[in-house]
Design a protein around this motif. Structure first.
Motif, PDB file in Angstrom:
ATOM      1  N   ASP A  78       1.861 -13.093  -7.855  1.00 50.83           N
ATOM      2  CA  ASP A  78       2.268 -13.993  -8.855  1.00 50.83           C
ATOM      3  C   ASP A  78       1.298 -14.300  -9.674  1.00 50.83           C
ATOM      4  OD1 ASP A  78       4.664 -14.392  -7.421  1.00 50.83           O
ATOM      5  OD2 ASP A  78       3.944 -15.942  -5.890  1.00 50.83           O
ATOM      6  N   THR A  79      -0.038 -13.992  -9.446  1.00 54.62           N
ATOM      7  CA  THR A  79      -1.290 -14.233 -10.191  1.00 54.62           C
ATOM      8  C   THR A  79      -1.229 -13.092 -11.168  1.00 54.62           C
ATOM      9  OG1 THR A  79      -2.231 -15.469  -8.460  1.00 54.62           O
ATOM     10  CG2 THR A  79      -3.563 -14.778 -10.087  1.00 54.62           C
ATOM     11  N   VAL A  80      -1.482 -11.900 -10.929  1.00 49.32           N
ATOM     12  CA  VAL A  80      -1.481 -10.798 -11.766  1.00 49.32           C
ATOM     13  C   VAL A  80      -0.502 -10.528 -12.673  1.00 49.32           C
ATOM     14  CG1 VAL A  80      -2.406  -8.481 -12.048  1.00 49.32           C
ATOM     15  CG2 VAL A  80      -3.391 -10.145 -10.258  1.00 49.32           C
ATOM     16  N   GLN A  81       0.756 -10.466 -11.951  1.00 48.43           N
ATOM     17  CA  GLN A  81       1.976 -10.147 -12.357  1.00 48.43           C
ATOM     18  C   GLN A  81       2.116  -8.711 -12.981  1.00 48.43           C
ATOM     19  OE1 GLN A  81       2.677 -13.567 -15.308  1.00 48.43           O
ATOM     20  NE2 GLN A  81       3.403 -14.828 -13.745  1.00 48.43           N
ATOM     21  N   TRP A  82       2.436  -8.507 -14.278  1.00 45.43           N
ATOM     22  CA  TRP A  82       2.535  -7.213 -14.714  1.00 45.43           C
ATOM     23  C   TRP A  82       1.148  -6.400 -15.293  1.00 45.43           C
ATOM     24  CZ3 TRP A  82       7.110  -4.646 -13.824  1.00 45.43           C
ATOM     25  CH2 TRP A  82       8.039  -5.586 -13.516  1.00 45.43           C
ATOM     26  N   ARG A  83       0.271  -7.438 -15.270  1.00 45.85           N
ATOM     27  CA  ARG A  83      -0.980  -6.995 -15.790  1.00 45.85           C
ATOM     28  C   ARG A  83      -1.919  -5.743 -15.050  1.00 45.85           C
ATOM     29  NH1 ARG A  83      -1.699 -12.562 -15.111  1.00 45.85           N
ATOM     30  NH2 ARG A  83      -1.775 -13.733 -17.205  1.00 45.85           N
ATOM     31  N   ILE A 120      -7.507  -9.729 -15.842  1.00 44.35           N
ATOM     32  CA  ILE A 120      -7.117  -9.907 -14.358  1.00 44.35           C
ATOM     33  C   ILE A 120      -8.235 -10.492 -13.344  1.00 44.35           C
ATOM     34  CG2 ILE A 120      -6.633  -8.538 -12.229  1.00 44.35           C
ATOM     35  CD1 ILE A 120      -5.285  -6.390 -14.038  1.00 44.35           C
ATOM     36  N   TYR A 121      -9.341 -10.039 -13.718  1.00 43.28           N
ATOM     37  CA  TYR A 121     -10.717 -10.684 -12.926  1.00 43.28           C
ATOM     38  C   TYR A 121     -10.703 -11.977 -13.057  1.00 43.28           C
ATOM     39  CZ  TYR A 121     -15.310 -11.400 -11.368  1.00 43.28           C
ATOM     40  OH  TYR A 121     -16.596 -11.731 -10.978  1.00 43.28           O
ATOM     41  N   TYR A 122     -10.714 -12.800 -14.208  1.00 42.49           N
ATOM     42  CA  TYR A 122     -10.840 -13.956 -14.401  1.00 42.49           C
ATOM     43  C   TYR A 122      -9.292 -14.766 -13.965  1.00 42.49           C
ATOM     44  CZ  TYR A 122     -15.176 -12.992 -16.414  1.00 42.49           C
ATOM     45  OH  TYR A 122     -16.649 -12.537 -16.427  1.00 42.49           O
ATOM     46  N   THR A 123      -8.274 -14.153 -14.029  1.00 45.96           N
ATOM     47  CA  THR A 123      -7.041 -15.074 -13.656  1.00 45.96           C
ATOM     48  C   THR A 123      -7.194 -15.132 -12.045  1.00 45.96           C
ATOM     49  OG1 THR A 123      -5.696 -13.687 -15.538  1.00 45.96           O
ATOM     50  CG2 THR A 123      -4.560 -14.557 -13.651  1.00 45.96           C
ATOM     51  N   VAL A 141      -8.008  -8.287  -2.659  1.00 46.48           N
ATOM     52  CA  VAL A 141      -7.483  -9.041  -4.000  1.00 46.48           C
ATOM     53  C   VAL A 141      -8.950  -9.039  -4.783  1.00 46.48           C
ATOM     54  CG1 VAL A 141      -6.323 -10.608  -5.282  1.00 46.48           C
ATOM     55  CG2 VAL A 141      -5.393 -10.183  -2.890  1.00 46.48           C
ATOM     56  N   HIS A 142      -9.807  -9.880  -4.553  1.00 44.74           N
ATOM     57  CA  HIS A 142     -10.891 -10.184  -5.441  1.00 44.74           C
ATOM     58  C   HIS A 142     -11.752  -8.908  -5.553  1.00 44.74           C
ATOM     59  CE1 HIS A 142     -14.124 -12.174  -7.362  1.00 44.74           C
ATOM     60  NE2 HIS A 142     -14.964 -11.556  -6.230  1.00 44.74           N
ATOM     61  N   THR A 143     -12.290  -8.330  -4.141  1.00 45.94           N
ATOM     62  CA  THR A 143     -13.269  -7.216  -4.471  1.00 45.94           C
ATOM     63  C   THR A 143     -12.795  -6.004  -5.049  1.00 45.94           C
ATOM     64  OG1 THR A 143     -14.048  -8.127  -2.089  1.00 45.94           O
ATOM     65  CG2 THR A 143     -14.621  -5.902  -2.910  1.00 45.94           C
ATOM     66  N   PRO A 144     -11.555  -5.546  -5.015  1.00 41.17           N
ATOM     67  CA  PRO A 144     -11.446  -4.332  -5.756  1.00 41.17           C
ATOM     68  C   PRO A 144     -11.441  -4.507  -7.293  1.00 41.17           C
ATOM     69  CG  PRO A 144      -9.283  -5.069  -4.756  1.00 41.17           C
ATOM     70  CD  PRO A 144     -10.574  -5.598  -4.149  1.00 41.17           C
ATOM     71  N   PHE A 145     -10.890  -5.799  -7.778  1.00 44.96           N
ATOM     72  CA  PHE A 145     -11.017  -5.991  -9.173  1.00 44.96           C
ATOM     73  C   PHE A 145     -12.351  -6.474  -9.630  1.00 44.96           C
ATOM     74  CE2 PHE A 145      -6.421  -6.540  -8.432  1.00 44.96           C
ATOM     75  CZ  PHE A 145      -5.770  -5.749  -9.266  1.00 44.96           C
ATOM     76  N   SER A 146     -13.125  -6.759  -8.678  1.00 50.00           N
ATOM     77  CA  SER A 146     -14.787  -7.181  -9.169  1.00 50.00           C
ATOM     78  C   SER A 146     -15.440  -5.888  -9.400  1.00 50.00           C
ATOM     79  CB  SER A 146     -15.173  -8.093  -7.930  1.00 50.00           C
ATOM     80  OG  SER A 146     -16.529  -8.320  -8.164  1.00 50.00           O
ATOM     81  N   LEU A 147     -14.997  -5.003  -8.531  1.00 53.82           N
ATOM     82  CA  LEU A 147     -15.756  -3.486  -8.479  1.00 53.82           C
ATOM     83  C   LEU A 147     -15.110  -2.720  -9.687  1.00 53.82           C
ATOM     84  CD1 LEU A 147     -15.163  -2.299  -4.907  1.00 53.82           C
ATOM     85  CD2 LEU A 147     -17.484  -3.144  -5.933  1.00 53.82           C
ATOM     86  N   TRP A 148     -14.027  -2.932 -10.037  1.00 54.80           N
ATOM     87  CA  TRP A 148     -13.473  -2.445 -11.220  1.00 54.80           C
ATOM     88  C   TRP A 148     -13.876  -3.030 -12.460  1.00 54.80           C
ATOM     89  CZ3 TRP A 148      -7.574  -1.116 -11.130  1.00 54.80           C
ATOM     90  CH2 TRP A 148      -6.920  -0.022 -11.950  1.00 54.80           C
ATOM     91  N   HIS A 149     -13.936  -4.146 -12.410  1.00 52.83           N
ATOM     92  CA  HIS A 149     -14.495  -4.959 -13.689  1.00 52.83           C
ATOM     93  C   HIS A 149     -16.013  -4.770 -13.780  1.00 52.83           C
ATOM     94  CE1 HIS A 149     -15.932  -8.827 -15.826  1.00 52.83           C
ATOM     95  NE2 HIS A 149     -14.886  -8.426 -16.467  1.00 52.83           N
ATOM     96  N   GLY A 150     -16.805  -4.297 -12.914  1.00 50.92           N
ATOM     97  CA  GLY A 150     -18.204  -4.116 -13.171  1.00 50.92           C
ATOM     98  C   GLY A 150     -18.165  -2.579 -13.455  1.00 50.92           C
ATOM     99  N   TRP A 151     -17.461  -1.769 -12.987  1.00 47.81           N
ATOM    100  CA  TRP A 151     -17.476  -0.280 -13.216  1.00 47.81           C
ATOM    101  C   TRP A 151     -16.833  -0.017 -14.633  1.00 47.81           C
ATOM    102  CZ3 TRP A 151     -20.122   3.361 -12.155  1.00 47.81           C
ATOM    103  CH2 TRP A 151     -19.852   4.767 -12.324  1.00 47.81           C
ATOM    104  N   ILE A 273     -20.148 -12.936 -19.468  1.00 49.08           N
ATOM    105  CA  ILE A 273     -19.233 -12.109 -20.371  1.00 49.08           C
ATOM    106  C   ILE A 273     -18.133 -12.930 -20.104  1.00 49.08           C
ATOM    107  CG2 ILE A 273     -20.161  -9.943 -19.863  1.00 49.08           C
ATOM    108  CD1 ILE A 273     -18.856  -9.604 -17.216  1.00 49.08           C
ATOM    109  N   GLN A 274     -17.990 -13.895 -19.623  1.00 47.81           N
ATOM    110  CA  GLN A 274     -16.781 -14.764 -19.403  1.00 47.81           C
ATOM    111  C   GLN A 274     -16.435 -15.541 -20.806  1.00 47.81           C
ATOM    112  OE1 GLN A 274     -16.481 -17.496 -16.129  1.00 47.81           O
ATOM    113  NE2 GLN A 274     -14.529 -17.931 -16.714  1.00 47.81           N
ATOM    114  N   GLY A 275     -17.490 -15.682 -21.513  1.00 52.44           N
ATOM    115  CA  GLY A 275     -17.213 -16.686 -22.810  1.00 52.44           C
ATOM    116  C   GLY A 275     -17.230 -18.136 -22.371  1.00 52.44           C
TER     117      GLY A 275
END
Length: 278
Positions: A78-83, A120-123, A141-151, A273-275
């Motif tokens: 519901d949060t990330v949807q098609w992203r 996705i990360y900030y969503t 949910v949070h950790t894989p996208f946190s890692l992906w975001h940093g990488w 980096i969030q603005g």
């Protein structure tokens, strides 16, 4: 039922994840190992830095099962949807272009990957359920996208130097003044981002910071290894920024367990980096 609700998104998520996993496995196990055959620059890390992908894929694998639970559907589907599907497709395109050594196009794709995973990360970070997560929410949910975001930010730096920087074999293996300037600011950008992760709002995000710190350490180790040209400036700059990043991570972890450190719960300390905030 949680199993059938949003079934189309869930099935697409599984399909694109399988394709993403397959493309990355082929990149390593195929006839030409992309991570060993690419253009080597002064910001290239030791090979094992790419094992971050293995951890991300492992967590995403469990996420594909978790999305069929009611809580998983709420936090991910519901949060990330098609992203997620868009991100997986862009990431596969980036890997393919990198594999073909089309570095300028790969750099452009790395920017799109970073922008998509950032969204996705900030969503997820701004979700109404944020602050009420279970351990499964945080881990799957949070950790894989946190890692992906940093990488993804690391990949922007790597592909940028591959596209526009000098190879370690050019100019007799010596770094020019401008190369050192760009290396310094690239490492400064990454270390600042790691610090921003660690001292972000709420409990901070040591996972994203750890990816960047791990990369900086891998660059330092690569510059101390054999078989490549070495540069003392690159080597010690990477080490200094790694230590600074590590300090920020330790402070973040300490504050998380301490539960009440004001620095970690100050809403003004949002990631750089969030603005702008809402």
């Amino acid at each position: 039922m949680a199993v059938t609700d949003g079934l189309a998104i869930k099935i697409v998520n599984i399909v694109v994840f399988a394709a993403l996993l397959g493309s990355n496995i082929y990149s390593v196990a195929g006839p030409e190992d992309i991570y060993r055959s690419g253009r080597e620059t002064w910001v290239t890390p030791s090979y094992y830095a790419n094992y971050v992908w293995s951890l991300i894929h492992l967590l995403l694998l469990f996420l594909m099962f978790y999305q069929f639970t009611e809580r998983g559907k709420q936090m991910f589907v519901d949060t990330v949807q098609w992203r997620f599907a868009l991100l997986a497709v862009l990431n596969q395109a980036f890997v393919w272009l990198w594999y073909k050594h089309w570095y300028i196009t790969a750099f452009i794709l790395s920017l799109l990957v970073s922008a998509t995973v950032s969204q996705i990360y900030y969503t997820i970070e701004s979700s109404e359920s944020r602050g009420q997560e279970t351990i499964a929410d945080e881990l799957l949910v949070h950790t894989p996208f946190s890692l992906w975001h940093g990488w993804s930010l690391v990949l922007v730096v790597l592909s940028g130097f591959e596209a526009f920087g000098r190879s370690v074999h050019s100019h007799g293996g010596h770094t020019g003044a401008w190369t050192k300037v760009f290396v310094f600011f690239a490492f400064l950008f990454l270390e600042s981002t790691a610090a921003a992760y660690a001292f972000s709002s709420r409990e901070g995000d040591p996972a994203g910071a750890a990816v960047i710190a791990f990369y900086l350490f891998a660059v330092f180790m690569h510059q101390t290894g054999s078989g490549i040209h070495h540069d003392k400036f690159v080597k010690w700059t990477a080490l200094v920024f790694f230590i600074l990043s590590l300090f920020a991570i330790l402070k973040s972890v300490y504050g998380t367990f301490r539960k009440g450190g004001s620095l970690l719960h100050d809403e003004e300390r949002a990631p750089l980096i969030q603005g702008s905030s809402d």
